[in-house]
Design a protein around this motif. Structure first.
Motif, mmCIF file in Angstrom:
data_model
loop_
_atom_site.group_PDB
_atom_site.id
_atom_site.type_symbol
_atom_site.label_atom_id
_atom_site.label_comp_id
_atom_site.label_asym_id
_atom_site.label_seq_id
_atom_site.Cartn_x
_atom_site.Cartn_y
_atom_site.Cartn_z
ATOM 1 N N SER A 139 63.489 91.004 -16.358
ATOM 2 C CA SER A 139 63.456 91.485 -14.972
ATOM 3 C C SER A 139 64.191 90.543 -14.024
ATOM 4 C CB SER A 139 62.007 91.669 -14.510
ATOM 5 O OG SER A 139 61.292 90.447 -14.610
ATOM 6 N N ALA A 140 64.021 89.230 -14.229
ATOM 7 C CA ALA A 140 64.713 88.270 -13.366
ATOM 8 C C ALA A 140 66.220 88.369 -13.555
ATOM 9 C CB ALA A 140 64.238 86.850 -13.667
ATOM 10 N N LEU B 283 69.226 89.400 -10.746
ATOM 11 C CA LEU B 283 70.460 88.652 -10.511
ATOM 12 C C LEU B 283 71.682 89.547 -10.689
ATOM 13 C CD1 LEU B 283 69.683 85.232 -12.236
ATOM 14 C CD2 LEU B 283 70.341 85.560 -9.851
ATOM 15 N N TYR B 284 71.657 90.370 -11.724
ATOM 16 C CA TYR B 284 72.784 91.280 -11.964
ATOM 17 C C TYR B 284 72.958 92.242 -10.790
ATOM 18 C CZ TYR B 284 75.331 95.305 -13.733
ATOM 19 O OH TYR B 284 76.223 96.343 -13.859
ATOM 20 N N ARG C 203 65.342 83.305 -10.287
ATOM 21 C CA ARG C 203 65.296 82.180 -11.219
ATOM 22 C C ARG C 203 63.957 82.218 -11.942
ATOM 23 N NH1 ARG C 203 67.556 76.846 -11.365
ATOM 24 N NH2 ARG C 203 68.681 77.272 -9.424
ATOM 25 N N LEU C 204 63.998 81.927 -13.231
ATOM 26 C CA LEU C 204 62.751 81.872 -13.973
ATOM 27 C C LEU C 204 61.959 80.633 -13.568
ATOM 28 C CD1 LEU C 204 64.017 82.816 -17.547
ATOM 29 C CD2 LEU C 204 62.781 84.273 -15.948
ATOM 30 N N PRO C 205 60.643 80.731 -13.539
ATOM 31 C CA PRO C 205 59.830 79.549 -13.230
ATOM 32 C C PRO C 205 60.071 78.462 -14.277
ATOM 33 C CG PRO C 205 58.516 81.560 -13.172
ATOM 34 C CD PRO C 205 59.827 81.927 -13.781
ATOM 35 N N PRO C 206 59.726 77.223 -13.956
ATOM 36 C CA PRO C 206 59.866 76.149 -14.950
ATOM 37 C C PRO C 206 59.146 76.527 -16.238
ATOM 38 C CG PRO C 206 59.299 75.242 -12.806
ATOM 39 C CD PRO C 206 59.181 76.731 -12.671
ATOM 40 N N PRO C 207 59.725 76.200 -17.382
ATOM 41 C CA PRO C 207 59.115 76.589 -18.658
ATOM 42 C C PRO C 207 57.686 76.075 -18.795
ATOM 43 C CG PRO C 207 61.330 75.728 -18.990
ATOM 44 C CD PRO C 207 60.976 75.452 -17.561
ATOM 45 N N ASP C 208 56.842 76.940 -19.306
ATOM 46 C CA ASP C 208 55.468 76.565 -19.603
ATOM 47 C C ASP C 208 55.452 75.916 -20.987
ATOM 48 O OD1 ASP C 208 52.820 76.374 -20.264
ATOM 49 O OD2 ASP C 208 52.327 78.473 -19.885
ATOM 50 N N PRO C 209 55.062 74.651 -21.088
ATOM 51 C CA PRO C 209 55.068 73.975 -22.399
ATOM 52 C C PRO C 209 54.318 74.754 -23.475
ATOM 53 C CG PRO C 209 54.668 72.391 -20.652
ATOM 54 C CD PRO C 209 54.610 73.753 -20.012
ATOM 55 N N LEU D 271 64.479 73.550 -2.021
ATOM 56 C CA LEU D 271 64.013 74.703 -1.252
ATOM 57 C C LEU D 271 64.639 75.993 -1.788
ATOM 58 C CD1 LEU D 271 62.237 75.410 1.204
ATOM 59 C CD2 LEU D 271 64.286 75.229 2.631
ATOM 60 N N ILE D 272 65.923 75.929 -2.108
ATOM 61 C CA ILE D 272 66.607 77.102 -2.664
ATOM 62 C C ILE D 272 66.020 77.465 -4.026
ATOM 63 C CG2 ILE D 272 68.799 77.923 -3.606
ATOM 64 C CD1 ILE D 272 70.214 76.408 -1.368
ATOM 65 N N GLU D 273 65.773 76.466 -4.850
ATOM 66 C CA GLU D 273 65.194 76.728 -6.173
ATOM 67 C C GLU D 273 63.813 77.370 -6.045
ATOM 68 O OE1 GLU D 273 63.762 74.265 -10.164
ATOM 69 O OE2 GLU D 273 65.280 73.418 -8.826
ATOM 70 N N ARG D 274 63.024 76.864 -5.128
ATOM 71 C CA ARG D 274 61.690 77.436 -4.911
ATOM 72 C C ARG D 274 61.783 78.898 -4.488
ATOM 73 N NH1 ARG D 274 57.977 75.868 0.298
ATOM 74 N NH2 ARG D 274 56.455 77.554 0.100
ATOM 75 N N LEU D 275 62.719 79.187 -3.586
ATOM 76 C CA LEU D 275 62.877 80.555 -3.104
ATOM 77 C C LEU D 275 63.396 81.470 -4.212
ATOM 78 C CD1 LEU D 275 62.855 82.683 -0.935
ATOM 79 C CD2 LEU D 275 65.036 81.803 -0.086
ATOM 80 N N GLU D 276 64.316 80.973 -5.025
ATOM 81 C CA GLU D 276 64.858 81.785 -6.118
ATOM 82 C C GLU D 276 63.764 82.181 -7.104
ATOM 83 O OE1 GLU D 276 69.492 80.251 -6.272
ATOM 84 O OE2 GLU D 276 68.006 79.321 -7.574
ATOM 85 N N ILE D 277 62.849 81.283 -7.349
ATOM 86 C CA ILE D 277 61.713 81.618 -8.218
ATOM 87 C C ILE D 277 60.841 82.669 -7.539
ATOM 88 C CG2 ILE D 277 59.582 80.720 -9.231
ATOM 89 C CD1 ILE D 277 61.049 78.046 -9.625
ATOM 90 N N GLN D 278 60.653 82.510 -6.249
ATOM 91 C CA GLN D 278 59.769 83.400 -5.494
ATOM 92 C C GLN D 278 60.305 84.831 -5.445
ATOM 93 O OE1 GLN D 278 58.350 81.450 -1.991
ATOM 94 N NE2 GLN D 278 57.562 83.299 -1.047
ATOM 95 N N ILE D 279 61.634 84.984 -5.340
ATOM 96 C CA ILE D 279 62.200 86.335 -5.232
ATOM 97 C C ILE D 279 62.735 86.847 -6.569
ATOM 98 C CG2 ILE D 279 62.764 86.049 -2.800
ATOM 99 C CD1 ILE D 279 65.625 85.493 -3.526
ATOM 100 N N GLY D 280 62.490 86.091 -7.639
ATOM 101 C CA GLY D 280 62.833 86.574 -8.969
ATOM 102 C C GLY D 280 64.250 86.325 -9.417
#
Length: 234
Positions: free
Chosen positions: A181-182, A186-187, A109-115, A98-107
């Motif tokens: 930007s992500a 974080l910074y 954390r980077l989304p999972p890599p696109d192959p 849930l935390i990982e999902r939210l971190e992606i949503q608010i920028g």
């Protein structure tokens, strides 16, 4: 004192001690509302004073956070709340996801890599590598463009980053690392927590920045922030 009183089965004294501790915590939170240590301590007191009620409340808070995430409501507050819950029980089922999902949503954390993006990044890096290996100076600008694009597609492409540094050094340029930007988010989060006196949360954000974007260690302002946290014991 409250825990010791509970162990003596002196519930009245225990509750009195817990109430006094909560009052002191409330005073800290008035000055530093983002102080994670104070918020977590308050949760731990509730956990000890009434475990059954705490467990029900913990589950309710998780469900409430999930509902707000689905609705995209008050996400920054939800994030702080989830970090507090994680400090109490990091292995709680579904909490990390849930935390990982939210971190992606608010920028944060980077989304999972696109192959496909990773593959294109490798292809661009290989093309630039051929230019470098041939020392085809007239094509270096093209190679740098390819490497910049490769790093946009995969910020963790260390081969592209190193090759870019070598080319810039060869032509007399300066290797400049710019946060995505992500990474900037974080910074900025880390700086905000530092200014609020919540050094632990600031260190958590900085660590996550390093994990997400290793090149951030080369950015001067990030290095300065790291030094300020180390000076405070974090």
């Amino acid at each position: 004192e409250g825990r010791a009183a509970l162990e003596r089965r002196d519930r009245v004294s225990a509750l009195q001690s817990f109430d006094e501790a909560k009052q002191r915590i409330a005073q800290v939170k008035l000055i530093f509302p983002l102080n994670q240590e104070a918020r977590v301590l308050e949760l731990r007191i509730n956990q000890v004073s009434d475990p059954d009620a705490f467990n029900r409340e913990f589950a309710r808070l998780i469900a409430q956070a999930r509902t707000k995430i689905d609705a995209k409501q008050d996400l920054q507050t939800v994030y702080s709340d989830l970090l507090d819950l994680q400090a109490i029980d990091p292995k709680y089922p579904g909490l990390a996801a849930l935390i990982e999902r939210l971190e992606i949503q608010i920028g944060l954390r980077l989304p999972p890599p696109d192959p496909k993006a990773l593959a294109e990044s490798r292809t661009l890096t290989a093309a630039a590598q051929r230019v470098w290996d041939a020392r085809n100076v007239s094509q270096f600008n093209i190679a740098l463009t390819q490497l910049n694009r490769a790093l946009e597609l995969d910020p963790n492409n260390q081969t592209a980053s190193s090759l870019k540094d070598r080319i810039l050094t060869y032509v007399g340029g300066t290797a400049v690392v710019v946060l995505p930007s992500a990474g900037e988010t974080l910074y900025n989060e880390a700086v905000t927590f530092l200014q609020a006196g919540d050094f632990l949360s600031a260190r958590i954000r900085l660590t996550r920045l390093y994990e997400t974007y290793p090149q951030a260690r080369k950015v001067q302002k990030v290095s300065d922030l790291d030094s300020r946290l180390v000076a405070r014991g974090y």
